[in-house]
Design a protein around this motif. Structure first.
Motif, PDB file in Angstrom:
ATOM      1  N   PHE A 102     -22.245   1.537  -4.857  1.00 41.71           N
ATOM      2  CA  PHE A 102     -21.107   1.707  -5.764  1.00 41.71           C
ATOM      3  C   PHE A 102     -20.057   2.630  -5.166  1.00 41.71           C
ATOM      4  O   PHE A 102     -18.855   2.351  -5.236  1.00 41.71           O
ATOM      5  CB  PHE A 102     -21.568   2.269  -7.111  1.00 41.71           C
ATOM      6  CG  PHE A 102     -20.422   2.715  -7.973  1.00 41.71           C
ATOM      7  CD1 PHE A 102     -19.594   1.786  -8.585  1.00 41.71           C
ATOM      8  CD2 PHE A 102     -20.141   4.067  -8.131  1.00 41.71           C
ATOM      9  CE1 PHE A 102     -18.513   2.195  -9.349  1.00 41.71           C
ATOM     10  CE2 PHE A 102     -19.067   4.479  -8.899  1.00 41.71           C
ATOM     11  CZ  PHE A 102     -18.252   3.538  -9.516  1.00 41.71           C
ATOM     12  N   ARG A 103     -20.486   3.737  -4.594  1.00 42.62           N
ATOM     13  CA  ARG A 103     -19.534   4.669  -4.003  1.00 42.62           C
ATOM     14  C   ARG A 103     -18.754   4.028  -2.863  1.00 42.62           C
ATOM     15  O   ARG A 103     -17.540   4.258  -2.718  1.00 42.62           O
ATOM     16  CB  ARG A 103     -20.273   5.914  -3.506  1.00 42.62           C
ATOM     17  CG  ARG A 103     -20.635   6.883  -4.621  1.00 42.62           C
ATOM     18  CD  ARG A 103     -21.484   8.015  -4.143  1.00 42.62           C
ATOM     19  NE  ARG A 103     -21.575   9.067  -5.146  1.00 42.62           N
ATOM     20  CZ  ARG A 103     -22.511  10.004  -5.165  1.00 42.62           C
ATOM     21  NH1 ARG A 103     -23.446  10.016  -4.217  1.00 42.62           N
ATOM     22  NH2 ARG A 103     -22.517  10.931  -6.101  1.00 42.62           N
TER      23      ARG A 103
ATOM     24  N   LYS B  35     -18.004   0.831  -2.560  1.00 48.31           N
ATOM     25  CA  LYS B  35     -17.041  -0.108  -3.152  1.00 48.31           C
ATOM     26  C   LYS B  35     -15.908   0.644  -3.855  1.00 48.31           C
ATOM     27  O   LYS B  35     -14.741   0.232  -3.783  1.00 48.31           O
ATOM     28  CB  LYS B  35     -17.756  -1.029  -4.133  1.00 48.31           C
ATOM     29  CG  LYS B  35     -18.755  -1.970  -3.482  1.00 48.31           C
ATOM     30  CD  LYS B  35     -19.531  -2.754  -4.521  1.00 48.31           C
ATOM     31  CE  LYS B  35     -20.597  -3.648  -3.868  1.00 48.31           C
ATOM     32  NZ  LYS B  35     -21.408  -4.362  -4.885  1.00 48.31           N
ATOM     33  N   ALA B  36     -16.241   1.755  -4.522  1.00 52.41           N
ATOM     34  CA  ALA B  36     -15.225   2.528  -5.231  1.00 52.41           C
ATOM     35  C   ALA B  36     -14.218   3.129  -4.252  1.00 52.41           C
ATOM     36  O   ALA B  36     -13.003   3.113  -4.510  1.00 52.41           O
ATOM     37  CB  ALA B  36     -15.892   3.619  -6.052  1.00 52.41           C
ATOM     38  N   LYS B  37     -14.685   3.647  -3.137  1.00 53.11           N
ATOM     39  CA  LYS B  37     -13.779   4.234  -2.148  1.00 53.11           C
ATOM     40  C   LYS B  37     -12.909   3.162  -1.495  1.00 53.11           C
ATOM     41  O   LYS B  37     -11.727   3.395  -1.206  1.00 53.11           O
ATOM     42  CB  LYS B  37     -14.575   4.998  -1.095  1.00 53.11           C
ATOM     43  CG  LYS B  37     -15.239   6.258  -1.640  1.00 53.11           C
ATOM     44  CD  LYS B  37     -16.083   6.954  -0.580  1.00 53.11           C
ATOM     45  CE  LYS B  37     -16.758   8.199  -1.162  1.00 53.11           C
ATOM     46  NZ  LYS B  37     -17.607   8.892  -0.163  1.00 53.11           N
ATOM     47  N   SER B  38     -13.486   1.986  -1.271  1.00 50.46           N
ATOM     48  CA  SER B  38     -12.702   0.877  -0.724  1.00 50.46           C
ATOM     49  C   SER B  38     -11.625   0.452  -1.712  1.00 50.46           C
ATOM     50  O   SER B  38     -10.477   0.172  -1.324  1.00 50.46           O
ATOM     51  CB  SER B  38     -13.634  -0.292  -0.402  1.00 50.46           C
ATOM     52  OG  SER B  38     -12.903  -1.411   0.060  1.00 50.46           O
ATOM     53  N   LEU B  39     -11.973   0.413  -2.996  1.00 51.96           N
ATOM     54  CA  LEU B  39     -11.007   0.056  -4.034  1.00 51.96           C
ATOM     55  C   LEU B  39      -9.913   1.110  -4.142  1.00 51.96           C
ATOM     56  O   LEU B  39      -8.726   0.777  -4.298  1.00 51.96           O
ATOM     57  CB  LEU B  39     -11.730  -0.101  -5.371  1.00 51.96           C
ATOM     58  CG  LEU B  39     -10.869  -0.454  -6.590  1.00 51.96           C
ATOM     59  CD1 LEU B  39     -10.124  -1.767  -6.360  1.00 51.96           C
ATOM     60  CD2 LEU B  39     -11.740  -0.530  -7.840  1.00 51.96           C
TER      61      LEU B  39
ATOM     62  N   CYS C   4     -17.317  16.599  -4.984  1.00 51.85           N
ATOM     63  CA  CYS C   4     -16.752  16.091  -3.728  1.00 51.85           C
ATOM     64  C   CYS C   4     -17.124  14.629  -3.476  1.00 51.85           C
ATOM     65  O   CYS C   4     -17.286  14.219  -2.320  1.00 51.85           O
ATOM     66  CB  CYS C   4     -17.207  16.942  -2.544  1.00 51.85           C
ATOM     67  SG  CYS C   4     -16.588  18.633  -2.581  1.00 51.85           S
ATOM     68  N   ASN C   5     -17.243  13.855  -4.519  1.00 53.39           N
ATOM     69  CA  ASN C   5     -17.638  12.464  -4.347  1.00 53.39           C
ATOM     70  C   ASN C   5     -17.347  11.693  -5.630  1.00 53.39           C
ATOM     71  O   ASN C   5     -16.935  12.266  -6.639  1.00 53.39           O
ATOM     72  CB  ASN C   5     -19.124  12.371  -4.000  1.00 53.39           C
ATOM     73  CG  ASN C   5     -19.432  11.189  -3.099  1.00 53.39           C
ATOM     74  OD1 ASN C   5     -18.770  10.152  -3.162  1.00 53.39           O
ATOM     75  ND2 ASN C   5     -20.435  11.339  -2.243  1.00 53.39           N
ATOM     76  N   VAL C   6     -17.569  10.405  -5.565  1.00 49.44           N
ATOM     77  CA  VAL C   6     -17.418   9.553  -6.744  1.00 49.44           C
ATOM     78  C   VAL C   6     -18.677   9.689  -7.603  1.00 49.44           C
ATOM     79  O   VAL C   6     -19.801   9.687  -7.087  1.00 49.44           O
ATOM     80  CB  VAL C   6     -17.220   8.079  -6.321  1.00 49.44           C
ATOM     81  CG1 VAL C   6     -17.153   7.171  -7.543  1.00 49.44           C
ATOM     82  CG2 VAL C   6     -15.962   7.951  -5.473  1.00 49.44           C
ATOM     83  N   ILE C   7     -18.504   9.829  -8.920  1.00 52.23           N
ATOM     84  CA  ILE C   7     -19.648   9.896  -9.825  1.00 52.23           C
ATOM     85  C   ILE C   7     -20.295   8.508  -9.876  1.00 52.23           C
ATOM     86  O   ILE C   7     -19.648   7.539 -10.268  1.00 52.23           O
ATOM     87  CB  ILE C   7     -19.205  10.322 -11.239  1.00 52.23           C
ATOM     88  CG1 ILE C   7     -18.555  11.711 -11.175  1.00 52.23           C
ATOM     89  CG2 ILE C   7     -20.392  10.334 -12.193  1.00 52.23           C
ATOM     90  CD1 ILE C   7     -17.963  12.171 -12.488  1.00 52.23           C
TER      91      ILE C   7
END
Length: 398
Positions: free
Chosen positions: A273-274, A276-280, A309-312
């Motif tokens: 998920f992280r 994909k979220a960072k790519s989005l 410091c990251n996506v939840i």
């Protein structure tokens, strides 16, 4: 034999001494000063010797870095502002003699240049040559944040700023580093205890009060006041970017403390998920930047960056904020063209607008539009299933 009047002799000796002294002063100003760089003659069209000093110091500095094959480019906001007004004329100029010193003779204490770290290696020879040319110099170093992380917070020190001073003018050389995410970063200017705080008027510097982040600029070689120098191809865009360039580093120490209390989710699903979220997020930033729409991390995405410091990993979406004044009708078509179809549209431009785009798999992008009142800002929210509306007020401290 007629007596010689002592007063006449004294007068003749005094006159001779005065003539000799005036000759020495003239010789020093006309020949030696230009050679040693201590005092400068006037440049064509300049208003005073002080104006001329600025031009000569810049010329000497460019000669210094050119002799060591160091590529720099001009980022001085005052000069770029003047250049931007005449950019078409400067671009088309054949580079012949200038009728006047218009840009580098402008009143200022510093001239600011940028240097990309990967384009050179600090050499002792550069500073020795600078000293021989009459420059005094100062190097400011600090921790390399690129080495900071959850496991290692030590960080080695790297050069962030150089000051080269000659006569009454100084050159501020800002060192830019490439960061992951394909952007350029410069660090703050923090003097160590042993450094001379009166070396230059540091408070007047345009760069260094805080770290900054910039897009990689396309450069253009031009002739300004008879000096060849590289500048950002679009000076106005660079100056606009400078106004909102302040960079906030991730709070690694606080994040590490958070994970000591609440262990991070390192499951395969969380990792995927992280990613994909960072790519989005990268695609969304590219799309909005191309439209010239300013945005910021919002809601859960902002909380994740600030707290850990990251996506939840359990948030399942990416949240961005945009002021409604920056809304453009091209936003929806641009995201659709980028491969992100519109999933939801709640509210309207006049009230509680929210756009939701579908990313890869179940990861979606939510863009919340914020409305400004006299003493607070707010954004609306709508539940997709029930249609229930919410209004979130925020104190106006931005």
């Amino acid at each position: 034999m007629q007596k010689i009047n002592k007063n006449v002799v004294l007068a003749l000796l005094s006159l001779t001494s005065l003539v000799f002294l005036l000759f020495q002063l003239y010789y020093y100003r006309s020949y030696l000063s230009q050679k040693n760089g201590a005092v400068f003659s006037k440049v064509r069209g300049s208003q005073s010797g002080q104006d001329s000093t600025r031009w000569h110091v810049v010329r000497k500095f460019l000669g210094l870095i050119s002799s060591h094959n160091i590529p720099v480019y001009l980022i001085d906001p005052l000069i770029l502002g003047l250049v931007d007004k005449d950019i078409e004329q400067i671009r088309s100029s054949p580079g012949g003699p200038s009728p006047e010193c218009k840009y580098f003779c402008a009143p200022r204490d510093f001239t600011t240049f940028a240097l990309l770290d990967k384009t050179w290696k600090p050499e002792v020879g550069l500073f020795r040559t600078a000293e021989k040319m009459g420059f005094q110099w100062l190097k400011i170093i600090n921790k390399d944040p690129r080495l900071d992380g959850m496991d290692d917070l030590s960080g080695i020190e790297i050069p962030l700023h150089y000051i080269f001073k000659l006569a009454s003018h100084a050159i501020h050389l800002v060192v830019f580093y490439e960061r992951s995410g394909n952007y350029l970063w410069h660090g703050p200017l923090r003097l160590k205890q042993h450094m001379d705080r009166k070396f230059v008027p540091f408070r007047k510097l345009h760069f260094g009060r805080y770290p900054g982040a910039y897009e990689k600029p396309e450069l253009l070689l031009v002739s300004i006041d008879d000096l060849k120098v590289q500048i950002p191809k679009n000076p106005s865009s660079f100056l606009e970017e400078m106004s909102h360039s302040r960079f906030l580093e991730c709070r690694y120490r606080e994040a590490r403390a958070f994970f000591q209390l609440y262990p991070d989710d390192a499951s395969l699903n969380a990792v995927e998920f992280r990613k994909k979220a960072k790519s989005l997020l990268h695609l969304a930033a590219l799309t909005l930047n191309n439209l010239g729409v300013k945005f910021w991390l919002s809601s859960g995405t902002c909380l994740g960056w600030y707290r850990q410091c990251n996506v939840i990993p359990h948030s399942k979406d990416v949240d961005l904020g945009v002021f409604i004044r920056d809304y453009k009708a091209d936003i929806i078509p641009a995201f659709q063209k980028a491969g992100l179809p519109l999933k939801h549209k709640f509210g309207k431009v006049e009230d509680s607008l929210e756009l939701s785009f579908q990313g890869e798999d179940d990861v979606k992008l939510d863009i919340f539009f914020f409305y400004e009142e006299d003493d607070y800002i707010w954004n609306g929210g709508t539940q997709a299933k029930s249609g229930k509306k919410f209004k979130y007020d925020l104190d106006l401290y931005l």
